[in-house]
Enzyme design. Structure first.
Site, PDB file in Angstrom:
ATOM      1  CB  CYS A 159     -13.512 -15.945  22.584  1.00  0.00           C
ATOM      2  SG  CYS A 159     -13.537 -14.422  21.645  1.00  0.00           S
ATOM      3  CB  CYS A 353     -20.537  -8.501  20.891  1.00  0.00           C
ATOM      4  SG  CYS A 353     -19.522  -9.388  19.675  1.00  0.00           S
TER       5      CYS A 353
END
Length: 423
Positions: A159, A353
């Site tokens: 991440c 994102c």
């Protein structure tokens, strides 16, 4: 009547509960089990870590909001899953039987893999609101006597977006305080290059992010294998493209935030045949366990292979749109089975994102996530910052009111000028 239990009440578990309640007949019981009694909007933690958000802005109590929709809640840690017996063993000794289990626990944070890392050591985290609050408390002491800072991601991290976000947010906050000139800042990452993101790059993410780091006087080290952390010093082995040692670094710091590698939570990881060696749930194309046909899983806790082999291990991220589509597929499949129909809905591995950068931001779309792609898109602008703020407000509204509509399909894709992504 079936009893569907959802293990985990994060950005996957709470929407799953609401979508199931909207989809299923009231005769079916839905129970959410979570170790803590509050929901936290994790994407806002980078803001909380510099004081731009307060805990009450991005958390809410779970029980009353689920109760309004007729959904049960148990605020206890699960110590064991009896997958053969269809039961959960809770930390208080109670047992919960289920007909279907949906695992949306998120990850276990593997700080212990690097000596001295994490909130129990010498680096900070933004992975939970508790961690973000501790980071904010220490950041307030840091700005009284600033010095070198290190932000980034540990080996095997998956991440990377929040690490980039926090580096730019940290940079912007220091600029506003007129302290940036007193803080040499280094971005240390296991990625093979800036903008890799665990995705092999998206569009010109490499060039754009390198440019932003340079423009903000942020140095970086890629292919960085953090080996240990001591008080005020980080030990980093930098590898070359062939995986050979290029340089050994001993980096001084007065403040550091490093994202850890993820593993599966203990209760899930220890179920025989359910997970891979890292404890992530092995699923088929319908989000179902490959061994236990009444267990489904979505989100960070599912097993997705890395996009490519890298000199320092990196994992593939699970972004919001991907999690949303996984949840929708699970809800459809459980509803279909209860009606005697085949489970045929599939989640997507498309990645979207929105990354905040303080007063601007970056958005990317990778379709599919694993290249080669049909869409490979990366854009920057202040509009992304504004979009992320709006996304936060809307998601919290959705969690308070139990709205079951998919946010990405209805709002985020439209805002990005994309009407629909192929499944």
């Amino acid at each position: 009547m079936a009893h569907i239990v959802i293990l985990g009440a994060g950005t996957g578990g709470m929407p799953a509960a609401y979508e199931l309640r909207a989809k299923l007949d009231k005769s079916h019981k839905i129970t959410v089990v979570n170790a803590v009694d509050y929901f936290q909007f994790v994407p806002s933690n980078p803001w909380a870590a510099v004081g731009w958000r307060k805990r009450e802005d991005i958390t809410l109590p779970i029980r009353p909001h689920l109760a309004k929709k007729g959904i049960d809640f148990i605020g206890e840690r699960v110590d064991r899953i009896d997958a053969e017996g269809n039961q959960l063993q809770l930390a208080n000794g109670e047992q919960v039987a289920y007909d279907y289990l949906i695992i949306t626990t998120g990850p276990k944070l593997a700080f212990d893999e690097i000596p001295g890392a994490g909130p129990g050591g010498f680096t900070h985290s933004i992975c939970t609101i508790d961690h973000a609050e501790r980071t904010w408390a220490d950041y307030q002491e840091f700005i009284k006597n600033p010095g070198p800072a290190i932000i980034g991601a540990m080996p095997a991290a998956s991440c990377f977006g929040p690490a980039y976000e926090f580096s730019f947010i940290f940079n912007k906050d220091l600029q506003r305080r007129k302290l940036r000139n007193k803080v040499p800042l280094t971005f240390v990452t296991s990625e093979p290059y800036i903008g890799h993101m665990g995705l092999g790059g998206v569009g010109d993410s490499k060039g754009m992010l390198e440019s932003d780091l340079r423009n903000n006087d942020i140095k970086w080290i890629c292919n960085a294998k953090v080996t240990k952390v001591e008080d005020g010093k980080m030990f980093v082995t930098e590898l070359d493209e062939a995986g050979q040692v290029k340089k050994e670094h001993e980096l001084p710091f007065k403040f550091s935030m490093m994202l850890p590698a993820f593993k599966g939570v203990d209760a899930v990881a220890q179920v025989e045949g359910l997970c891979n060696p890292r404890g992530f749930v092995l699923i088929d194309e319908f989000q179902r366990s490959k061994k236990y046909r009444n267990i489904f899983s979505a989100g960070v806790c599912v097993a997705i292979p890395p996009v490519e082999v890298t000199p320092v291990p990196t994992g593939a991220p699970k972004t919001g749109y991907m999690i949303e589509s996984m949840i929708t597929a699970i809800v459809h499949n459980i509803a279909a089975e209860l009606e005697g129909k085949p489970a045929d809905a599939k989640g997507t591995w498309n990645a979207i994102c929105l990354a905040d950068m303080g007063d601007t931001g970056a958005a990317f779309v990778a379709l599919p996530q694993i290249p080669p792609r049909n869409v490979n898109w990366f854009k920057k602008g202040k509009w992304v910052h504004l979009a992320k703020v709006a996304f936060e407000k809307y998601f919290m509204y959705k969690m308070r009111n139990g709205t079951s509509e998919p946010i990405y399909e209805k709002h985020v894709l439209k805002a990005l000028g994309i009407e629909r992504l192929e499944k």
